[in-house]
Design a protein around this motif. Structure first.
Motif, PDB file in Angstrom:
ATOM      1  N   MET A 169      37.944  28.133  20.890  1.00 35.19           N
ATOM      2  CA  MET A 169      37.945  29.069  22.019  1.00 35.19           C
ATOM      3  C   MET A 169      38.881  28.539  23.105  1.00 35.19           C
ATOM      4  N   GLN A 170      39.971  29.248  23.379  1.00 31.58           N
ATOM      5  CA  GLN A 170      40.923  28.758  24.382  1.00 31.58           C
ATOM      6  C   GLN A 170      40.488  29.184  25.789  1.00 31.58           C
ATOM      7  N   ARG A 171      40.397  28.198  26.703  1.00 30.86           N
ATOM      8  CA  ARG A 171      39.896  28.467  28.046  1.00 30.86           C
ATOM      9  C   ARG A 171      40.899  27.987  29.085  1.00 30.86           C
ATOM     10  N   THR A 172      41.095  28.810  30.132  1.00 29.89           N
ATOM     11  CA  THR A 172      42.060  28.468  31.177  1.00 29.89           C
ATOM     12  C   THR A 172      41.340  28.383  32.512  1.00 29.89           C
ATOM     13  N   LEU A 173      41.677  27.354  33.292  1.00 29.69           N
ATOM     14  CA  LEU A 173      41.067  27.175  34.605  1.00 29.69           C
ATOM     15  C   LEU A 173      41.582  28.243  35.571  1.00 29.69           C
ATOM     16  N   ILE A 174      40.661  28.884  36.289  1.00 29.60           N
ATOM     17  CA  ILE A 174      41.073  29.868  37.310  1.00 29.60           C
ATOM     18  C   ILE A 174      40.290  29.603  38.600  1.00 29.60           C
ATOM     19  N   LYS A 175      40.787  30.168  39.706  1.00 31.59           N
ATOM     20  CA  LYS A 175      40.071  30.011  40.974  1.00 31.59           C
ATOM     21  C   LYS A 175      39.439  31.356  41.347  1.00 31.59           C
ATOM     22  N   THR A 176      38.177  31.340  41.759  1.00 34.55           N
ATOM     23  CA  THR A 176      37.513  32.586  42.168  1.00 34.55           C
ATOM     24  C   THR A 176      37.633  32.727  43.693  1.00 34.55           C
ATOM     25  N   GLU A 177      37.156  33.874  44.212  1.00 33.12           N
ATOM     26  CA  GLU A 177      37.440  34.200  45.616  1.00 33.12           C
ATOM     27  C   GLU A 177      36.768  33.283  46.634  1.00 33.12           C
ATOM     28  N   ASP A 178      35.724  32.543  46.235  1.00 33.79           N
ATOM     29  CA  ASP A 178      35.128  31.595  47.197  1.00 33.79           C
ATOM     30  C   ASP A 178      35.790  30.214  47.095  1.00 33.79           C
ATOM     31  N   GLY A 179      36.854  30.128  46.285  1.00 41.54           N
ATOM     32  CA  GLY A 179      37.599  28.870  46.173  1.00 41.54           C
ATOM     33  C   GLY A 179      37.130  28.004  45.015  1.00 41.54           C
ATOM     34  N   SER A 180      35.975  28.345  44.419  1.00 43.14           N
ATOM     35  CA  SER A 180      35.464  27.518  43.320  1.00 43.14           C
ATOM     36  C   SER A 180      36.072  27.968  41.993  1.00 43.14           C
ATOM     37  N   HIS A 181      36.159  27.013  41.088  1.00 43.96           N
ATOM     38  CA  HIS A 181      36.774  27.295  39.791  1.00 43.96           C
ATOM     39  C   HIS A 181      35.877  28.097  38.857  1.00 43.96           C
ATOM     40  N   SER A 182      36.500  28.741  37.901  1.00 45.25           N
ATOM     41  CA  SER A 182      35.810  29.310  36.746  1.00 45.25           C
ATOM     42  C   SER A 182      36.773  29.141  35.563  1.00 45.25           C
ATOM     43  N   LEU A 183      36.359  29.621  34.406  1.00 45.70           N
ATOM     44  CA  LEU A 183      37.218  29.538  33.225  1.00 45.70           C
ATOM     45  C   LEU A 183      37.422  30.940  32.668  1.00 45.70           C
ATOM     46  N   TYR A 184      38.639  31.182  32.237  1.00 48.44           N
ATOM     47  CA  TYR A 184      38.969  32.465  31.593  1.00 48.44           C
ATOM     48  C   TYR A 184      39.083  32.221  30.094  1.00 48.44           C
ATOM     49  N   VAL A 185      38.395  33.061  29.326  1.00 47.31           N
ATOM     50  CA  VAL A 185      38.430  32.918  27.863  1.00 47.31           C
ATOM     51  C   VAL A 185      39.397  33.946  27.296  1.00 47.31           C
ATOM     52  N   ASN A 186      40.507  33.460  26.807  1.00 42.96           N
ATOM     53  CA  ASN A 186      41.575  34.354  26.338  1.00 42.96           C
ATOM     54  C   ASN A 186      41.100  35.294  25.237  1.00 42.96           C
ATOM     55  N   ASP A 187      40.376  34.746  24.241  1.00 41.06           N
ATOM     56  CA  ASP A 187      39.967  35.551  23.083  1.00 41.06           C
ATOM     57  C   ASP A 187      39.069  36.722  23.486  1.00 41.06           C
ATOM     58  N   LEU A 188      38.232  36.511  24.500  1.00 41.85           N
ATOM     59  CA  LEU A 188      37.268  37.541  24.895  1.00 41.85           C
ATOM     60  C   LEU A 188      37.759  38.392  26.064  1.00 41.85           C
ATOM     61  N   ASP A 189      38.838  37.945  26.727  1.00 38.79           N
ATOM     62  CA  ASP A 189      39.283  38.545  27.980  1.00 38.79           C
ATOM     63  C   ASP A 189      38.091  38.617  28.949  1.00 38.79           C
ATOM     64  N   GLU A 190      37.451  37.471  29.130  1.00 38.80           N
ATOM     65  CA  GLU A 190      36.221  37.397  29.933  1.00 38.80           C
ATOM     66  C   GLU A 190      36.228  36.060  30.660  1.00 38.80           C
ATOM     67  N   GLN A 191      35.558  36.003  31.832  1.00 37.87           N
ATOM     68  CA  GLN A 191      35.466  34.715  32.503  1.00 37.87           C
ATOM     69  C   GLN A 191      34.032  34.243  32.611  1.00 37.87           C
ATOM     70  N   TYR A 192      33.885  32.944  32.922  1.00 36.31           N
ATOM     71  CA  TYR A 192      32.559  32.326  32.953  1.00 36.31           C
ATOM     72  C   TYR A 192      31.719  32.799  34.136  1.00 36.31           C
ATOM     73  N   HIS A 193      32.381  33.208  35.224  1.00 37.75           N
ATOM     74  CA  HIS A 193      31.642  33.566  36.450  1.00 37.75           C
ATOM     75  C   HIS A 193      32.264  34.797  37.082  1.00 37.75           C
ATOM     76  N   SER A 194      31.594  35.292  38.120  1.00 37.56           N
ATOM     77  CA  SER A 194      32.142  36.411  38.884  1.00 37.56           C
ATOM     78  C   SER A 194      33.462  36.010  39.533  1.00 37.56           C
ATOM     79  N   LYS A 195      34.426  36.910  39.493  1.00 36.65           N
ATOM     80  CA  LYS A 195      35.718  36.611  40.127  1.00 36.65           C
ATOM     81  C   LYS A 195      35.556  36.545  41.654  1.00 36.65           C
ATOM     82  N   HIS A 196      34.449  37.093  42.162  1.00 36.21           N
ATOM     83  CA  HIS A 196      34.207  37.069  43.615  1.00 36.21           C
ATOM     84  C   HIS A 196      33.726  35.706  44.106  1.00 36.21           C
ATOM     85  N   GLY A 197      33.352  34.834  43.178  1.00 32.07           N
ATOM     86  CA  GLY A 197      32.918  33.495  43.601  1.00 32.07           C
ATOM     87  C   GLY A 197      31.930  32.903  42.623  1.00 32.07           C
ATOM     88  N   ALA A 198      32.332  31.811  41.974  1.00 33.54           N
ATOM     89  CA  ALA A 198      31.453  31.183  40.973  1.00 33.54           C
ATOM     90  C   ALA A 198      30.258  30.510  41.647  1.00 33.54           C
TER      91      ALA A 198
END
Ligand code: SAM
Length: 223
Positions: free
Chosen positions: A1-30
């Protein structure tokens, strides 16, 4: 499962999963989402209705954010917590060390605890503090057999649109059985179909206000 580090709107990180086109947390803030859904609506509710220690089951340890928030809260509330975390696809260490939760939460003094959440052995009970004990299980929710019952379940699977097999009647039946009487399950997802399935297996379902950017979340009680 390929995962890319991203930043959410509260400044905290989340991960984006390329295969699922889904992220680990809300984009509004992990961190914002973890605190709102799991700590405020879950842990604080259960702690006010139960004698300690509190037994928690997390479905999907992932980044360890919810485990870390819970460890911090156990200190704030002086509350003993036993935390079981299930994970089918553990993260690679190089990704874990890039996550910025310790600095965003201003918890440098317990940075080692965040690392220990990930580096501690699987299938063993490990005390990370006087109040917080973790038991990580490597495996899938479909296959695992729970030997214990829990006061609280953090249900943090990927969404039903991309992982429908995690939101079925069979899975919710299994989680219902894994709860103690009056135990509760909290999740960020409040889709109608999810609420209906939870009710079907016997939960009393409350739709609560969601974290910023999401209208609702769910707290389901085993009554
Ligand atoms: C939405 S992410 C949330 C993770 C975590 N709670 C966090 O805050 O980072 C869902 C997690 O469930 C895990 N997962 C996916 N399928 C699973 C399964 N069948 N059984 C157990 N865990 C699974 C994923 O690897 C991922 O870590």
């Amino acid at each position: 499962m390929q995962r890319t580090l991203i930043k959410t709107e509260d400044g905290s990180h989340s991960l984006y999963v390329n295969d699922l086109d889904e992220q680990y947390h809300s984009k509004h803030g992990a961190i914002q989402e973890g605190k709102h859904v799991f700590i405020e609506a879950g842990l604080k509710h259960v702690a006010s209705h139960n004698n300690s220690p509190i037994r928690i089951l997390e479905i999907g340890l992932g980044t360890g954010l919810n485990a870390f928030l819970t460890l911090i809260e156990s200190e704030k509330l002086n509350l003993p917590i036993h935390y079981t975390a299930l994970e089918a696809f553990p993260l690679e260490l190089d990704l874990i060390t890039e996550l910025n939760y310790v600095e965003c939460l201003n918890e440098e003094r317990i940075k080692n605890k965040f690392i220990q959440i990930h580096s501690s052995d699987w299938e063993k009970e490990i005390s990370l503090s006087e109040l917080f004990c973790i038991h990580k299980i490597k495996g899938t929710l479909q296959e695992v057999q729970f030997d214990e019952t829990y006061h609280l379940i953090y249900f943090d699977a990927f969404g039903p649109a991309v992982q429908p097999e995690m939101w079925t009647e069979e899975i919710f039946n299994k989680l219902y059985s894994a709860l103690k009487p009056n135990g509760c399950l909290v999740t960020y997802c409040a889709k109608g179909e999810v609420k209906r399935t939870l009710k079907k297996v016997g939960f009393t379902v409350a739709a609560l206000p969601g974290p910023p950017g999401k209208r609702e979340m769910v707290r389901a009680i085993k009554t």
